[in-house]
Design an enzyme around this catalytic site. Structure first.
Site, short mmCIF file in Angstrom:
data_model
loop_
_atom_site.label_atom_id
_atom_site.label_comp_id
_atom_site.label_asym_id
_atom_site.label_seq_id
_atom_site.Cartn_x
_atom_site.Cartn_y
_atom_site.Cartn_z
N THR A 72 4.21 2.67 5.92
CA THR A 72 2.80 2.26 5.88
C THR A 72 2.03 3.18 6.80
OG1 THR A 72 1.21 0.60 6.68
CG2 THR A 72 3.43 0.43 7.56
N ASP A 114 -0.25 2.33 8.62
CA ASP A 114 -0.77 1.55 9.77
C ASP A 114 0.07 1.67 11.04
OD1 ASP A 114 -2.65 0.71 7.95
OD2 ASP A 114 -1.63 -1.18 7.51
N ARG A 165 0.86 -5.12 -5.03
CA ARG A 165 0.97 -6.29 -4.15
C ARG A 165 1.17 -7.46 -5.09
NH1 ARG A 165 -0.47 -4.21 0.79
NH2 ARG A 165 -2.19 -2.74 0.88
N ASP A 194 2.42 -0.29 12.14
CA ASP A 194 2.31 -1.62 12.78
C ASP A 194 3.62 -2.40 12.71
OD1 ASP A 194 2.31 -1.98 10.05
OD2 ASP A 194 0.63 -3.37 10.01
N ASP A 225 5.22 -4.33 6.37
CA ASP A 225 5.92 -5.53 6.88
C ASP A 225 6.07 -6.63 5.82
OD1 ASP A 225 3.21 -6.02 6.95
OD2 ASP A 225 3.20 -6.95 8.94
N GLY A 242 0.82 -1.21 0.00
CA GLY A 242 0.00 0.00 0.00
C GLY A 242 0.86 1.26 0.00
N ARG A 253 -5.57 -1.92 9.14
CA ARG A 253 -5.49 -3.39 9.03
C ARG A 253 -5.73 -4.02 10.41
NH1 ARG A 253 -3.43 -6.13 4.58
NH2 ARG A 253 -2.32 -4.29 3.87
#
Ligand code: F6P
Length: 319
Positions: free
Chosen positions: A125, A127, A72, A129, A103, A11, A171
Site C-alpha cells: 500500500t 500509505d 474492494r 501504515d 491491512d 488499493g 488515509r
C-alpha cells in the site's frame, strides 16, 4: 503443497506486479503450480481463477498497477463470503493462498487461515501504515511521485511568491506527508499523528515572511482534513496569496522505483517460502533489512510508531 494461488486486493500500489512475478517464479522454482485470482477477493468468491506460468509474469516487473486487477469487496468481510472463497479454492484443489495488499486485505488472509485455509500476506500500500514491516510495497514510488510534483509546484510558488497547500494521500497515516515534507523542505507538515495548532502554523509562515521568505510549501495529509478548507483559512489569516493542489491518484500509479521492485521481489519470494514451510497466517515484512514473517494478528495489532525524530527534524530544518 502442490498448488498455490495469489491475488491482489484493495488499493493498487506500484510494485504489486513485481511481487506477483516473484511469487509465480519462486513457486515454479519449487515445482509448485501457481494460480492467479483476478479482481481480488471478489474474483475469489466468483471463481475468477486461472493458472499462471513463467511467461504470464514476463515484462511486468517495471509496470505499475496490478495485472491481476484489484477490488474492494464487502461480501468477503462476511463469514458467508469467506466460506464461498474457500469453496472456490478447494474446487481448484489449491492448497494455499498469498494475498498482496493493505491491512484490510491482509486481515482477510488471517480470517481464511482461521477457517483452516493456509494464507500468507504481503504488505502493499502506498500509505506505509502497517507495523510489521519498515516499508510497504508502493510507498517509495508514491513518495518519489509526490516529490517530483512538489518540485514543479515549488517553481511556480517561487515565481509568484505564493503559499501552496499540497494535499497528499495516506488515509489515516501521515508517512507520505512526513517523508515528502522532509525530502522537500516544506515549511509545515500536517499529519494525523500530531496535532499542530493552527496559530503555530500561521506564526511560522509570518516569521518566515518577515525573514524574507516569499513562498511557502505546506504538506497536508488527507487524514487531517481538506486541503481546500485549510488553504482558505491560511489565506484569511495571513493575507498571503494561497493556492491548493490535491495530488490525488497520480500518487498510486507509475513505474515502481528500484527500491519497491527489490522489496516486492524479496517479499514475494519470502511469502512462497513461508507458505511451503507451513508458517501460515503470517505477514512477511522487512525490518532492519532482515526478512521477517510475523503472525498477522501481531503484525497488524501494533500501533505504527510515529517518527518523532523525523518530525522534529523537519521543524528544525525549515525555520
Ligand atoms: O490505501 C491507499 C489509498 O490510496 C489511500 O491513500 C486513500 O485514502 C485510499 O486508498 C483511496 O481509496 P479508493 O481508491 O478506494 O477511493
Amino acid at each position: 503443497m502442490k498448488k498455490i494461488a495469489v491475488l491482489t486486493s484493495g488499493g493498487d500500489a506500484p510494485g504489486m506486479n513485481a511481487a506477483i512475478r516473484a511469487v509465480v517464479r519462486k513457486a515454479i522454482y519449487h515445482n509448485v503450480q501457481v494460480y492467479g485470482v483476478y479482481n481480488g477477493y471478489q474474483g475469489l468468491i466468483d471463481g475468477n481463477i486461472g493458472e499462471m506460468e513463467l511467461g504470464s509474469v514476463g515484462d511486468i516487473i517495471h509496470r505499475g498497477g496490478t495485472v491481476l486487477l484489484s477490488a474492494r469487496c464487502d461480501e468477503f468481510t462476511t463469514d458467508e463470503g469467506q466460506w464461498k472463497a474457500i469453496k472456490q479454492l478447494k474446487r481448484h484443489e489449491i492448497d494455499g493462498l498469498i494475498v498482496i495488499g493493505g491491512d484490510g486485505s491482509i486481515r482477510g488472509a488471517q480470517q481464511l487461515t482461521e477457517k483452516k485455509f493456509p494464507c500468507i500476506g504481503i504488505p502493499a500500500t502506498i500509505d506505509n501504515d502497517i507495523s510489521g514491516t519498515d516499508f510497504t510495497i508502493g510507498f517509495d514510488t508514491a513518495l518519489n511521485t509526490i516529490i517530483e510534483a512538489i518540485d514543479k509546484i515549488r517553481d511556480t510558488a517561487t515565481s509568484h511568491e505564493r503559499t501552496y497547500i499540497i494535499e497528499v494521500m495516506g488515509r489515516d497515516a501521515g508517512d507520505l506527508a512526513l517523508w515528502a515534507g522532509l525530502a522537500d523542505g516544506a515549511e509545515s507538515i500536517l499529519i494525523p499523528e500530531y496535532t499542530e495548532k493552527f496559530e503555530d502554523v500561521i506564526d511560522r509562515l509570518k516569521r518566515g515572511h518577515e525573514r524574507g521568505k516569499r513562498h511557502s510549501i505546506i504538506i497536508l495529509a488527507e487524514g487531517v482534513g481538506s486541503g481546500f478548507d485549510y488553504g482558505k483559512r491560511i489565506q484569511e489569516a495571513t493575507n498571503m496569496e494561497t493556492r491548493v493542489t490535491v495530488l490525488g491518484y497520480i500518487q498510486r500509479g507509475g513505474s515502481p522505483t528500484a527500491a519497491d521492485r527489490v522489496l516486492a521481489s524479496r517479499l514475494g519470494a519470502k511469502a512462497v517460502d513461508s507458505l511451503l514451510e507451513g508458517k501460515h497466517g503470517r505477514m512477511v515484512g522487512l525490518q532492519n533489512n532482515v526478512l521477517v514473517n510475523h503472525h498477522i494478528s501481531e503484525a497488524l495489532s501494533n500501533e505504527m510508531m510515529f517518527n518523532t525524530e523525523m518530525y522534529t527534524l523537519s521543524k528544525e530544518l525549515s525555520i
